[in-house]
Design an enzyme around this catalytic site. Structure first.
Site, mmCIF file in Angstrom:
data_model
loop_
_atom_site.group_PDB
_atom_site.id
_atom_site.type_symbol
_atom_site.label_atom_id
_atom_site.label_comp_id
_atom_site.label_asym_id
_atom_site.label_seq_id
_atom_site.Cartn_x
_atom_site.Cartn_y
_atom_site.Cartn_z
ATOM 1 N N CYS A 12 -11.884 -1.067 -2.894
ATOM 2 C CA CYS A 12 -12.865 -0.082 -3.284
ATOM 3 C C CYS A 12 -12.909 0.997 -2.241
ATOM 4 C CB CYS A 12 -14.250 -0.680 -3.377
ATOM 5 S SG CYS A 12 -14.409 -1.866 -4.702
ATOM 6 N N GLY A 38 -8.739 2.363 -5.364
ATOM 7 C CA GLY A 38 -9.155 1.733 -6.618
ATOM 8 C C GLY A 38 -9.035 2.694 -7.772
ATOM 9 N N ASN A 112 -17.836 -1.924 -0.917
ATOM 10 C CA ASN A 112 -16.424 -2.245 -0.711
ATOM 11 C C ASN A 112 -16.360 -3.500 0.141
ATOM 12 O OD1 ASN A 112 -13.825 -0.970 1.482
ATOM 13 N ND2 ASN A 112 -13.614 -2.318 -0.250
ATOM 14 N N GLY A 113 -15.715 -4.495 -0.376
ATOM 15 C CA GLY A 113 -15.579 -5.726 0.392
ATOM 16 C C GLY A 113 -15.807 -6.922 -0.478
ATOM 17 N N TYR A 252 -0.929 -1.380 4.774
ATOM 18 C CA TYR A 252 -0.712 -0.904 3.412
ATOM 19 C C TYR A 252 -1.829 -0.046 2.831
ATOM 20 C CZ TYR A 252 -0.745 -0.974 -1.654
ATOM 21 O OH TYR A 252 -0.824 -0.602 -2.959
HETATM 22 P P1 5GP Z 1 5.517 -7.580 -4.720
HETATM 23 O O1 5GP Z 1 6.986 -7.426 -4.544
HETATM 24 O O2 5GP Z 1 4.945 -8.570 -3.801
HETATM 25 O O3 5GP Z 1 5.150 -7.822 -6.157
HETATM 26 O O4 5GP Z 1 4.857 -6.186 -4.369
HETATM 27 C C1 5GP Z 1 5.036 -5.630 -3.112
HETATM 28 C C2 5GP Z 1 4.616 -4.194 -3.205
HETATM 29 O O5 5GP Z 1 3.230 -4.126 -3.442
HETATM 30 C C3 5GP Z 1 4.883 -3.404 -1.963
HETATM 31 O O6 5GP Z 1 5.410 -2.159 -2.388
HETATM 32 C C4 5GP Z 1 3.563 -3.163 -1.340
HETATM 33 O O7 5GP Z 1 3.494 -1.866 -0.818
HETATM 34 C C5 5GP Z 1 2.623 -3.299 -2.472
HETATM 35 N N1 5GP Z 1 1.387 -3.974 -2.078
HETATM 36 C C6 5GP Z 1 1.187 -4.804 -1.071
HETATM 37 N N2 5GP Z 1 -0.076 -5.237 -1.051
HETATM 38 C C7 5GP Z 1 -0.691 -4.655 -2.047
HETATM 39 C C8 5GP Z 1 -1.988 -4.689 -2.512
HETATM 40 O O8 5GP Z 1 -2.846 -5.378 -2.006
HETATM 41 N N3 5GP Z 1 -2.252 -3.866 -3.563
HETATM 42 C C9 5GP Z 1 -1.329 -3.095 -4.134
HETATM 43 N N4 5GP Z 1 -1.679 -2.294 -5.111
HETATM 44 N N5 5GP Z 1 -0.064 -3.075 -3.743
HETATM 45 C C10 5GP Z 1 0.246 -3.847 -2.715
HETATM 46 MG MG MG Z 2 4.858 -0.384 -1.578
#
Ligand code: 5GP
Ligand code: MG
Length: 467
Positions: A12, A38, A112-113, A252
């Site tokens: 969030c 989000g 958020n949290g 990230y």
């Molecule tokens: P996976 O291969 O594990 O399905 O996805 C990895 C990708 O998801 C990476 O590009 C990373 O940047 C992204 N990612 C990592 N953590 C999160 C998260 O918590 N939320 C979202 N939306 N993307 C994530």
């Molecule tokens: Mg990524």
């Protein structure tokens, strides 16, 4: 690996401004800059000094806040919220800010949290007769607030928050006040700024940049700032907890142009990339990133290794973060529409592919396949954080061990084979802490090592409120 909108997630972003004649418009812009936190729903609540109005909807800020919608909101103090499906499913009823009226006063909350003792608190409140309207843990805070025996809003708030454990960066709007809170562990960021002499609160400083507000300072862990006509007052009723800002915000989640926890995210990511190159060199012709989240670390890797940085993939900017689409089916499509390799840049090359993280491994698989199909010779994948092995109870979408690839598979080599790369290396835990820097002793890195800074109930892994 299964995934459904019933999983527990909590991304969030929050934004608030006090006493500005363009409060609604500025909140709208603020939310625009927090959209990455989000994409599922968003909302604004505004006070005209007497009453609070709210408008929220499913979808992106640009979809929900049409010109007419914006014009319907009037007042000089506002809070806004962007939301990923959080504790509670992806439905409009759960969109925030949440507004309630009780005993002649209305107030609103944007959160958020993630509360780690939500199940316990909610059960207790329900036993005492509370009727919940949503499945969000944020609503618990409101019930606690109205039950407090204290008379002043701020004392009630202290009572309510004192019972909460876990991550909570929250904004409250009362008819005449804007209040910002950061939980005592300081999991999520919150900064304070000023625009035309009026106070602004935002999850990240990129919101301040967008509206030309100056950065004043971060709200401290355990601090409550109360903004009213009399100015800003700060109280710290909850000291003494272990400071544990979320390291994954750096890896990230936050935007690279933001300053959080005292550092610039882009620079921190570049240092992660440099460290990664030091720890895990590769024999390759080019370094590329998986855009956008891998960009900064890839640049760092390239600078440190001396291997030229190349743009190997183009991102279609007109679709949202694929991960944020709740169903697996949607996510699969997302992978394909979102990124396309530049074949002419990749054909015949040995490439280092830098990515910020691997969670489930599903999207990575799809991307590696696409890079392979572009005719590369070798793929050496480098990840700018350690393997994610433990669920997050503080608001990042790592819901259960079963879904985490690094938990499911026995070795990194097994993961490498699964995603189809010639080599795969992760940054070490020490390397990550060293690269991120200043408050390195205090970060929460529980998703990598399982050392949770607060008590967590194993039951909290499953969203307790879903019917
Ligand atoms: P996976 O291969 O594990 O399905 O996805 C990895 C990708 O998801 C990476 O590009 C990373 O940047 C992204 N990612 C990592 N953590 C999160 C998260 O918590 N939320 C979202 N939306 N993307 C994530
Ligand atoms: Mg990524």
């Amino acid at each position: 690996m299964p995934h459904s909108s019933k999983d527990k997630k909590e991304y969030c972003g929050v934004f608030g401004i006090f006493g500005h004649k363009l409060a609604v418009e500025l909140t709208y812009l603020g939310l625009y800059s927090l959209q990455h936190r989000g994409e599922e729903s968003c909302g604004i609540a505004v006070s005209n000094g007497r009453k609070i109005e709210q408008l929220a909807g499913m979808g992106l800020v640009s979809d929900v806040f049409t010109e007419t919608a914006l014009k319907s909101l009037k007042g000089k103090t506002a809070i806004g919220h962007v939301r990923y499906s959080t504790t509670g499913s992806s439905i409009l009823r759960n969109a925030q800010p949440f507004v309630i009226s009780h005993n002649k006063i209305s107030f609103s909350i944007a959160h958020n949290g993630n509360l780690t003792n939500a199940v316990k608190l909610r059960r207790r409140l329900e036993r005492e007769g509370a009727i919940f309207q949503t499945t969000m843990d944020s609503e618990i805070v409101l019930h606690l607030l109205v039950r407090s025996k204290k008379t002043k809003f701020e004392d009630r708030l202290i009572d309510a928050l004192g019972a909460c454990e876990g991550a909570f960066t929250m904004l409250f709007l009362t008819p005449d006040k804007l209040i910002g809170v950061r939980d005592p562990n300081g999991f999520r960021p919150l900064c304070l700024g000023k625009k035309d002499g009026k106070y602004v609160l935002a999850s990240e400083t990129c919101s301040l940049d967008l509206i030309d507000a100056e950065f004043v300072r971060d709200v401290e862990a355990g601090e409550i700032v109360i903004i009213s006509r009399d100015g800003l007052r700060s109280i710290k009723p909850f000291e003494g907890k272990r400071l544990s800002p979320c390291i994954f915000e750096f890896i990230y989640f936050a935007r690279p142009d933001s300053h959080i926890f005292g550092d610039n995210v882009h620079k921190a990511r570049k240092r992660l990339g440099r460290k990664l190159a030091e720890e895990h060199p590769a024999d390759a012709d080019i370094v590329m990133s998986i855009p956008d989240s891998g960009n900064d670390a890839a640049l760092g890797y390239s600078e440190q290794s001396g291997i030229p940085f190349e743009i190997g993939m183009i991102r279609n900017h007109y679709i949202g973060r694929t991960f944020i689409q709740p169903s697996q089916e949607m996510r699969k499509h997302g992978v394909k529409i979102k990124l396309n390799p530049i074949r002419d840049a990749l054909r015949g090359k040995k490439v280092v592919v830098v990515e910020d993280s691997i969670v489930r491994g599903t999207t990575t698989c799809g991307r590696i396949k696409a890079i392979r199909e572009a005719g590369v010779r070798e793929i050496h994948m480098r990840i700018s954080c350690p393997p994610i092995k433990f669920p997050c109870f503080y608001g990042i979408d790592f819901p259960s061990r079963k879904e985490l690839i690094a938990n499911q598979m026995k070795s990194v080599d097994e993961i490498a084979a699964f995603i189809g790369v010639d080599s795969l290396k992760y940054l070490s835990h020490e390397g990550m802490l060293e690269a991120v820097g200043p408050c390195q002793d205090s970060f929460c890195s529980a998703c990598f090592c399982g050392d949770y800074p607060t008590k967590v109930s194993r039951k909290a892994v499953k969203s307790p409120f879903e019917k």
